[in-house]
Design a protein around this motif. Structure first.
Motif, mmCIF file in Angstrom:
data_model
loop_
_atom_site.group_PDB
_atom_site.id
_atom_site.type_symbol
_atom_site.label_atom_id
_atom_site.label_comp_id
_atom_site.label_asym_id
_atom_site.label_seq_id
_atom_site.Cartn_x
_atom_site.Cartn_y
_atom_site.Cartn_z
ATOM 1 N N ARG A 27 -4.680 19.618 40.812
ATOM 2 C CA ARG A 27 -5.546 18.608 40.315
ATOM 3 C C ARG A 27 -5.843 18.604 39.034
ATOM 4 N N THR A 28 -5.791 19.615 38.160
ATOM 5 C CA THR A 28 -5.868 19.826 36.639
ATOM 6 C C THR A 28 -4.624 19.150 36.298
ATOM 7 N N ILE A 29 -3.573 19.406 36.599
ATOM 8 C CA ILE A 29 -2.310 18.721 36.157
ATOM 9 C C ILE A 29 -2.519 17.374 36.017
ATOM 10 N N THR A 30 -2.892 16.730 37.263
ATOM 11 C CA THR A 30 -2.729 15.321 37.514
ATOM 12 C C THR A 30 -3.739 14.704 36.511
ATOM 13 N N GLU A 31 -4.943 15.280 36.322
ATOM 14 C CA GLU A 31 -5.999 14.733 35.521
ATOM 15 C C GLU A 31 -6.001 14.758 34.040
ATOM 16 N N LEU A 32 -5.294 15.865 33.641
ATOM 17 C CA LEU A 32 -5.369 16.202 32.155
ATOM 18 C C LEU A 32 -4.007 15.664 31.394
ATOM 19 N N SER A 33 -4.189 15.540 30.232
ATOM 20 C CA SER A 33 -2.887 15.136 29.463
ATOM 21 C C SER A 33 -2.140 16.630 29.036
ATOM 22 N N PRO A 34 -1.081 16.707 28.788
ATOM 23 C CA PRO A 34 -0.283 17.942 28.304
ATOM 24 C C PRO A 34 -0.944 18.549 27.032
ATOM 25 N N ASP A 35 -1.583 17.617 26.119
ATOM 26 C CA ASP A 35 -2.105 18.101 25.075
ATOM 27 C C ASP A 35 -3.528 18.341 25.242
ATOM 28 N N GLU A 36 -4.156 18.415 26.190
ATOM 29 C CA GLU A 36 -5.619 18.729 26.725
ATOM 30 C C GLU A 36 -5.778 20.328 26.166
ATOM 31 N N LEU A 37 -6.753 20.771 25.702
ATOM 32 C CA LEU A 37 -6.830 22.070 25.098
ATOM 33 C C LEU A 37 -8.069 22.820 25.925
#
Length: 170
Positions: free
Chosen positions: A114-124
């Protein structure tokens, strides 16, 4: 997509997050495959002087999936019944069932996905040790962690019953 050996393939021309997620999933699947066909005693059996067991490695991977993908990004983590910082995530306790630990891993994977799907790779996010990390870094870290322990599981499984291979045959 699968190979003729039955393992998920990382897309040859996929995007960064898609490729990292597929690589993680590929190793997660190998982890679960290493448990198939073994009884509870075999899954719990310590196979190294440090006490490494197949079920202990699954429990550890579940706790680090929750830690890196959920805690780091301020997302919900189910309460643990053990202390991973005291090493209690590396073995299956007497009162813990195989189903309890495998289900815990499934819930951790679902929360992480869910985290991987919802966030961008650049999310900190902020890691357990106070470092600022990106989702990209966490994905790379967890591909490494899961692959490392899947390799341990390859060896442990071979020691238990001689079964070899890095992924389920096709």
């Amino acid at each position: 997509m699968t190979t003729n050996r039955g393992a998920l393939e990382v897309p040859y021309t996929g995007g960064e997050k898609e490729s990292l997620h597929a690589s993680l999933q590929r190793h997660r699947d190998a982890v679960l495959w290493k448990l198939e066909g073994l009884d509870d005693e075999q899954l719990r059996r310590p196979m190294t002087p440090s006490g490494t067991s197949l079920l202990g490695l699954v429990k550890h991977l579940a706790s680090v999936e929750y830690g890196w993908f959920c805690s780091t990004f301020g997302r919900a983590v189910e309460p643990f019944w053990f202390d991973p910082f005291a090493g209690e995530d590396m073995s299956a306790g007497q009162g813990e069932t195989t189903a309890q630990i495998v289900d815990f891993y499934a819930r951790a994977r679902t929360a992480a996905d869910r985290t991987i799907t919802e966030l961008s790779p650049d999310e900190l996010g902020k890691s357990w040790d106070g470092k600022t990390v990106s989702l990209r870094w966490v994905l790379i870290r967890m591909v490494e962690e899961t692959a490392r322990h899947a390799g341990h599981m390859d060896i442990v499984r071979e020691l238990i019953d001689g079964r070899e291979g890095d992924h389920r045959p096709g």
